[in-house]
Design an enzyme around this catalytic site. Structure first.
Site, PDB file in Angstrom:
ATOM      1  N   HIS A   1      84.351  -4.131  58.723  1.00 34.35           N
ATOM      2  CA  HIS A   1      84.305  -3.257  59.904  1.00 34.35           C
ATOM      3  C   HIS A   1      85.712  -2.770  60.244  1.00 34.35           C
ATOM      4  O   HIS A   1      85.936  -1.578  60.488  1.00 34.35           O
ATOM      5  CB  HIS A   1      83.687  -4.034  61.071  1.00 34.35           C
ATOM      6  CG  HIS A   1      83.752  -3.334  62.385  1.00 34.35           C
ATOM      7  ND1 HIS A   1      82.680  -2.659  62.928  1.00 34.35           N
ATOM      8  CD2 HIS A   1      84.757  -3.207  63.292  1.00 34.35           C
ATOM      9  CE1 HIS A   1      83.022  -2.153  64.098  1.00 34.35           C
ATOM     10  NE2 HIS A   1      84.287  -2.469  64.336  1.00 34.35           N
ATOM     11  N   GLU A   2      86.666  -3.693  60.264  1.00 32.32           N
ATOM     12  CA  GLU A   2      88.038  -3.322  60.623  1.00 32.32           C
ATOM     13  C   GLU A   2      88.675  -2.435  59.558  1.00 32.32           C
ATOM     14  O   GLU A   2      89.412  -1.502  59.874  1.00 32.32           O
ATOM     15  CB  GLU A   2      88.881  -4.586  60.842  1.00 32.32           C
ATOM     16  CG  GLU A   2      88.385  -5.499  61.953  1.00 32.32           C
ATOM     17  CD  GLU A   2      88.201  -4.787  63.286  1.00 32.32           C
ATOM     18  OE1 GLU A   2      88.858  -3.746  63.506  1.00 32.32           O
ATOM     19  OE2 GLU A   2      87.415  -5.270  64.104  1.00 32.32           O
TER      20      GLU A   2
ATOM     21  N   HIS B   1      87.580   1.071  60.097  1.00 29.15           N
ATOM     22  CA  HIS B   1      88.377   1.717  61.142  1.00 29.15           C
ATOM     23  C   HIS B   1      89.663   2.292  60.548  1.00 29.15           C
ATOM     24  O   HIS B   1      90.100   3.394  60.904  1.00 29.15           O
ATOM     25  CB  HIS B   1      88.735   0.716  62.246  1.00 29.15           C
ATOM     26  CG  HIS B   1      87.680   0.543  63.289  1.00 29.15           C
ATOM     27  ND1 HIS B   1      87.046   1.611  63.899  1.00 29.15           N
ATOM     28  CD2 HIS B   1      87.159  -0.573  63.865  1.00 29.15           C
ATOM     29  CE1 HIS B   1      86.178   1.156  64.793  1.00 29.15           C
ATOM     30  NE2 HIS B   1      86.222  -0.151  64.781  1.00 29.15           N
TER      31      HIS B   1
ATOM     32  N   GLU C   1      82.551   3.027  66.975  1.00 26.83           N
ATOM     33  CA  GLU C   1      82.055   1.697  66.614  1.00 26.83           C
ATOM     34  C   GLU C   1      80.835   1.748  65.700  1.00 26.83           C
ATOM     35  O   GLU C   1      80.740   0.979  64.739  1.00 26.83           O
ATOM     36  CB  GLU C   1      81.737   0.886  67.875  1.00 26.83           C
ATOM     37  CG  GLU C   1      82.954   0.403  68.639  1.00 26.83           C
ATOM     38  CD  GLU C   1      83.912  -0.388  67.759  1.00 26.83           C
ATOM     39  OE1 GLU C   1      83.469  -1.323  67.057  1.00 26.83           O
ATOM     40  OE2 GLU C   1      85.110  -0.048  67.765  1.00 26.83           O
TER      41      GLU C   1
END
Length: 289
Positions: free
Chosen positions: A132-133, A136, A207
Site C-alpha cells: 500500500h505504501e 503511494h 487511499e
C-alpha cells in the site's frame, strides 16, 4: 485518471484558497502577489523537504537490514516487483500500529512503520501494508499529500496570525493598506476548516487507489483487508498522537471511531476499504509468485 484529475483540482483549490485569503487580508494587488508568492514557496518547500519533515514529526529512525531483516526483505521484494528503487526504511518508536510513506518521487522516498505494527501483523498482512505504501510512492501520492499538508498548514497559520492581529492590534481601517473586513472575518472563521476539508478530500481520494495497488502488487487483497481491520481495532486501544497536518500520510486513521473522528477522518471508512478489497479479490486472477 479520474482520481488524478480530482486530486489536481483539489490541490488547485487549496492553493487558490491561500491566494484568496492573502488577497482578502492584505488587500489589492499587493495581497494577490503575496498570496501567489506564499503558494509558490510552500509548494517548493514541501517538494524538497516533505520527507524530512514527516520523518521528524513522527521521530522515525532509519534501520538497516541487520536491524530489521524481515521488514527489509519485504520492502526489497516488493520494490523489485514494482520496479522502483528501494526506499529508505524507518521505524517509529511506540506500540501504536501504523505506517506511512513519504518523499517527492520513487528516487527520494521512505517507508516508515511503527514498532507496534511489527508486533501486531503477520508477514502476509505486513506485506499488504508495505505494498500500500509503495503504491503511494509510485502514484506520487506522498508528494501530493505533503504539498496539501504544507499549504493547509500555511492557511491555518495565516488565519491564526490574523486572529492574533484582531485581538491585540485591532486591525486596520486604512483602505489603502488593509484588506477586506469581511474577507478577514471569513479567513479567521472558515479558512482553516475549508483547508482541512480539502486536504482530507485529497487523502480519501488516494487511499482507495493505494489499496487497489497493494492488491495488485501482492495478489492478496484479503491480507490487506485483514490488516486494516486489525489496525483499526488496535487504533481504538492505542491511538497515535499524530500531528493533524500529517495524519493523511498514515495507512489508518489514528483517531478512534468517535463522531468527530469520523466526521473529520483523513481516510475512508475501514468497512468501505475492506469491501472494495474483497470485490477486487473476485476480479484479480490468482497470482503466482
Amino acid at each position: 485518471m479520474r482520481n488524478q484529475l480530482k486530486t489536481l483540482a483539489l490541490l488547485a483549490a487549496l492553493s487558490g484558497l491561500l491566494i484568496a485569503i492573502s488577497y482578502w487580508v492584505f488587500g489589492g494587488t499587493n495581497g494577490l502577489i503575496i498570496g501567489i508568492v506564499l503558494a509558490a514557496v510552500t509548494n517548493l518547500f514541501s517538494w524538497y523537504q516533505s520527507d524530512k519533515i514527516a520523518l521528524a514529526v513522527y521521530r522515525a529512525q532509519p534501520v538497516s537490514e541487520t536491524q530489521a531483516p524481515e521488514l527489509y526483505r519485504i520492502v526489497q521484494r516488493l520494490s523489485r516487483r514494482a520496479n522502483i528503487p528501494m526506499p529508505g526504511i524507518y521505524i517509529v518508536p511506540g506500540e501504536t500500529a501504523n505506517a506511512f510513506a513519504t518523499g517527492r518521487d520513487p528516487e527520494h522516498a521512505a517507508v516508515a512503520v511503527t514498532k507496534g505494527i511489527l508486533n501486531v501483523l503477520p508477514e502476509d498482512e505486513l506485506e499488504g501494508v508495505i505494498a500500500h505504501e509503495l503504491t503511494h510512492i509510485i502514484n506520487r501520492d506522498t508528494l501530493t499529500q505533503a504539498v496539501a499538508a504544507t499549504v493547509a498548514g500555511a492557511i491555518s497559520f495565516l488565519a491564526q496570525m490574523v486572529s492574533y492581529g484582531l485581538w491585540f492590534g485591532g486591525g486596520s481601517r486604512d483602505d489603502n493598506r488593509g484588506g477586506n473586513p469581511l474577507g478577514i472575518l471569513l479567513t479567521v472563521l472558515l479558512a482553516p476548516l475549508a483547508a482541512t476539508i480539502i486536504q482530507l478530500a485529497i487523502s480519501r481520494t488516494r487511499e482507495f487507489a493505494a489499496d487497489a495497488g497493494s492488491a495488485r502488487l501482492t495478489g492478496n487483497p484479503r491480507a490487506l483487508a485483514r490488516a486494516l481491520q486489525r489496525l483499526e481495532a488496535t487504533a481504538r486501544q492505542l491511538p497515535l498522537n499524530a500531528n493533524p497536518a500529517f495524519e493523511p500520510l498514515l495507512i489508518i486513521n489514528p483517531i478512534s471511531g468517535q463522531f468527530l473522528g469520523k466526521l473529520f477522518s483523513s481516510h475512508p471508512s475501514t468497512e468501505a476499504r475492506v469491501a472494495q478489497l474483497l470485490k477486487l479479490e473476485q476480479e484479480l486472477p490468482t497470482a503466482v509468485y
